[in-house]
Scaffold this active site. Structure first.
Site, PDB file in Angstrom:
ATOM      1  N   ASP A  22      52.159  45.128  50.406  1.00 52.66           N
ATOM      2  CA  ASP A  22      53.513  44.128  49.498  1.00 52.66           C
ATOM      3  C   ASP A  22      54.444  43.998  50.693  1.00 52.66           C
ATOM      4  O   ASP A  22      54.541  44.991  51.761  1.00 52.66           O
ATOM      5  CB  ASP A  22      54.070  45.267  48.346  1.00 52.66           C
ATOM      6  N   HIS A  85      54.648  38.190  50.730  1.00 52.29           N
ATOM      7  CA  HIS A  85      54.547  39.187  50.520  1.00 52.29           C
ATOM      8  C   HIS A  85      54.394  40.445  51.948  1.00 52.29           C
ATOM      9  O   HIS A  85      52.972  41.525  51.170  1.00 52.29           O
ATOM     10  CB  HIS A  85      53.373  40.100  48.965  1.00 52.29           C
ATOM     11  N   CYS A 117      52.229  33.299  59.720  1.00 57.97           N
ATOM     12  CA  CYS A 117      52.175  32.326  60.380  1.00 57.97           C
ATOM     13  C   CYS A 117      51.026  31.150  59.843  1.00 57.97           C
ATOM     14  O   CYS A 117      50.087  32.220  60.315  1.00 57.97           O
ATOM     15  CB  CYS A 117      53.135  32.001  61.690  1.00 57.97           C
ATOM     16  N   ASP A 148      50.509  34.848  45.616  1.00 55.74           N
ATOM     17  CA  ASP A 148      51.751  34.309  44.997  1.00 55.74           C
ATOM     18  C   ASP A 148      53.422  34.173  45.726  1.00 55.74           C
ATOM     19  O   ASP A 148      52.881  34.722  46.708  1.00 55.74           O
ATOM     20  CB  ASP A 148      52.234  34.879  43.635  1.00 55.74           C
ATOM     21  N   GLU A 149      54.169  33.619  45.211  1.00 60.23           N
ATOM     22  CA  GLU A 149      55.433  33.539  45.373  1.00 60.23           C
ATOM     23  C   GLU A 149      55.649  33.950  46.888  1.00 60.23           C
ATOM     24  O   GLU A 149      56.092  34.662  48.362  1.00 60.23           O
ATOM     25  CB  GLU A 149      56.077  35.063  45.432  1.00 60.23           C
ATOM     26  N   CYS A 158      57.921  25.951  61.888  1.00 57.52           N
ATOM     27  CA  CYS A 158      57.623  25.997  62.752  1.00 57.52           C
ATOM     28  C   CYS A 158      56.618  24.558  63.081  1.00 57.52           C
ATOM     29  O   CYS A 158      56.740  24.055  62.597  1.00 57.52           O
ATOM     30  CB  CYS A 158      56.841  27.306  61.930  1.00 57.52           C
ATOM     31  N   CYS A 161      53.207  25.016  62.311  1.00 58.87           N
ATOM     32  CA  CYS A 161      52.603  24.849  60.744  1.00 58.87           C
ATOM     33  C   CYS A 161      52.828  23.094  60.534  1.00 58.87           C
ATOM     34  O   CYS A 161      51.723  22.627  60.458  1.00 58.87           O
ATOM     35  CB  CYS A 161      53.489  25.775  60.480  1.00 58.87           C
ATOM     36  N   TRP A 216      49.365  34.412  35.738  1.00 57.71           N
ATOM     37  CA  TRP A 216      50.639  35.389  35.739  1.00 57.71           C
ATOM     38  C   TRP A 216      51.286  35.397  34.992  1.00 57.71           C
ATOM     39  O   TRP A 216      51.921  35.557  34.073  1.00 57.71           O
ATOM     40  CB  TRP A 216      50.625  36.653  36.658  1.00 57.71           C
ATOM     41  N   TYR A 246      52.458  42.951  30.999  1.00 65.54           N
ATOM     42  CA  TYR A 246      52.820  43.254  31.695  1.00 65.54           C
ATOM     43  C   TYR A 246      54.373  44.378  31.460  1.00 65.54           C
ATOM     44  O   TYR A 246      55.191  44.588  30.349  1.00 65.54           O
ATOM     45  CB  TYR A 246      54.602  42.715  33.389  1.00 65.54           C
ATOM     46  N   ASP A 248      55.670  47.490  33.275  1.00 63.90           N
ATOM     47  CA  ASP A 248      57.285  47.285  33.488  1.00 63.90           C
ATOM     48  C   ASP A 248      58.427  46.815  32.935  1.00 63.90           C
ATOM     49  O   ASP A 248      60.090  47.164  33.305  1.00 63.90           O
ATOM     50  CB  ASP A 248      56.698  46.815  35.536  1.00 63.90           C
TER      51      ASP A 248
END
Length: 281
Positions: A22, A85, A117, A148-149, A158, A161, A216, A246, A248
């Site tokens: 992460d 991440h 990248c 994700d994210e 870039c 890219c 999720w 979840y 948490d």
């Protein structure tokens, strides 16, 4: 970890999903890319507390966990989350980012815009080394690639890219993520693994149909993408909706009754939705 495995065995779970990377730390010994655990496993503080936090699983510890779980009927699915991440990995190898600028392991939580990248071939060379060595440690046929994210801010700045998008005929940055993801999925296929991806990976509309999807986060975009994945592509889905599963989250948001009574065959899966449910997490 072993206490969790014992609890899982009591309740007859089949898989332990072990998230090993992460923004705030890379937690796995990789001999071919040693800076991942030498630099990427250390952050200078956590949300301003001024205390260094570090640590990673050695290969001996991984083997111990896999054997301990296996003796209790549980397989371990590793997760290396890409292309987002990855701030800790980029702190170890800055050339993995679009800018190549030196950076630090993240010290706060949330979503970070330091992503791999997608336009550098060296990124895919790195990915092959990482996935190959990780796959050797985990005999399970499933391997989680995250997805994700992923903020697309640095991709938008870039030239490499953008050149990749033109070369591959990609219409937008979601499709660029799909291109990136498919290259990783094919790498896993060569290693005898089936990819698992978070549901945002579906947004490109390009992801290889062999991948299992982990659902999720609900929302109009997610629901329509998952519906197509089940009804049209025949994909298998792991149901782990955050508002139901979840732990948490505060008990007021997710009381035990809400989790216990949740029906994982969801309306968006369509008439034959039960066929699409691989399991819950």
């Amino acid at each position: 970890v072993k206490k969790f495995i014992d609890a899982m065995a009591l309740f007859k779970f089949d898989y332990l999903h072990l998230h090993l990377s992460d923004d705030q730390g890379f937690r796995l010994q990789i001999d071919g890319l040693p800076l991942l655990h030498e630099i990427g496993s250390r952050r200078s503080s956590t949300c301003g507390d001024g205390k260094e936090h570090s640590g990673y699983y050695t290969k001996e510890q991984v083997a111990d966990i896999v054997a301990y779980a296996g003796a209790r009927g549980i397989e371990v699915i590793p997760e290396i989350d890409v292309p987002g991440h990855m701030a800790a990995a980029i702190a170890a190898y800055p050339e993995l980012s679009c800018s190549g600028e030196k950076t630090e392991v993240a010290t706060w939580f949330g979503i970070h815009d330091k992503v791999l990248c997608a336009g550098k071939e060296s990124t895919y060379d790195f990915l092959w080394k990482l996935l190959s060595e990780t796959a050797e440690m985990f005999p399970c046929k499933y391997f989680h690639l995250g997805g994700d994210e992923v903020p697309k801010i640095t991709w938008d700045e870039c030239d490499l890219c953008k050149a990749t998008m033109r070369r591959e005929g990609l219409k937008n940055y979601e499709q660029l993520q799909g291109y990136f993801t498919n290259k990783a999925v094919k790498m896993l296929e060569k290693l005898g693994k089936t990819a698992v991806l978070w549901n945002e990976s579906l947004y490109s509309g390009l992801v290889d149909k062999s991948a299992v999807i982990q659902y999720w986060a609900r929302g109009a975009h997610s629901e329509s993408a998952v519906a197509r994945a089940v009804a049209e592509d025949g994909r298998k889905v792991i149901v782990s909706l955050c508002n139901n599963y979840y732990f948490d989250y505060p008990n007021g948001l997710t009381p035990l009754k809400k989790a216990y009574s949740f029906e994982p065959v969801l309306p968006e899966f369509g008439a034959n939705g039960e066929d699409g449910v691989f399991g819950v997490e």
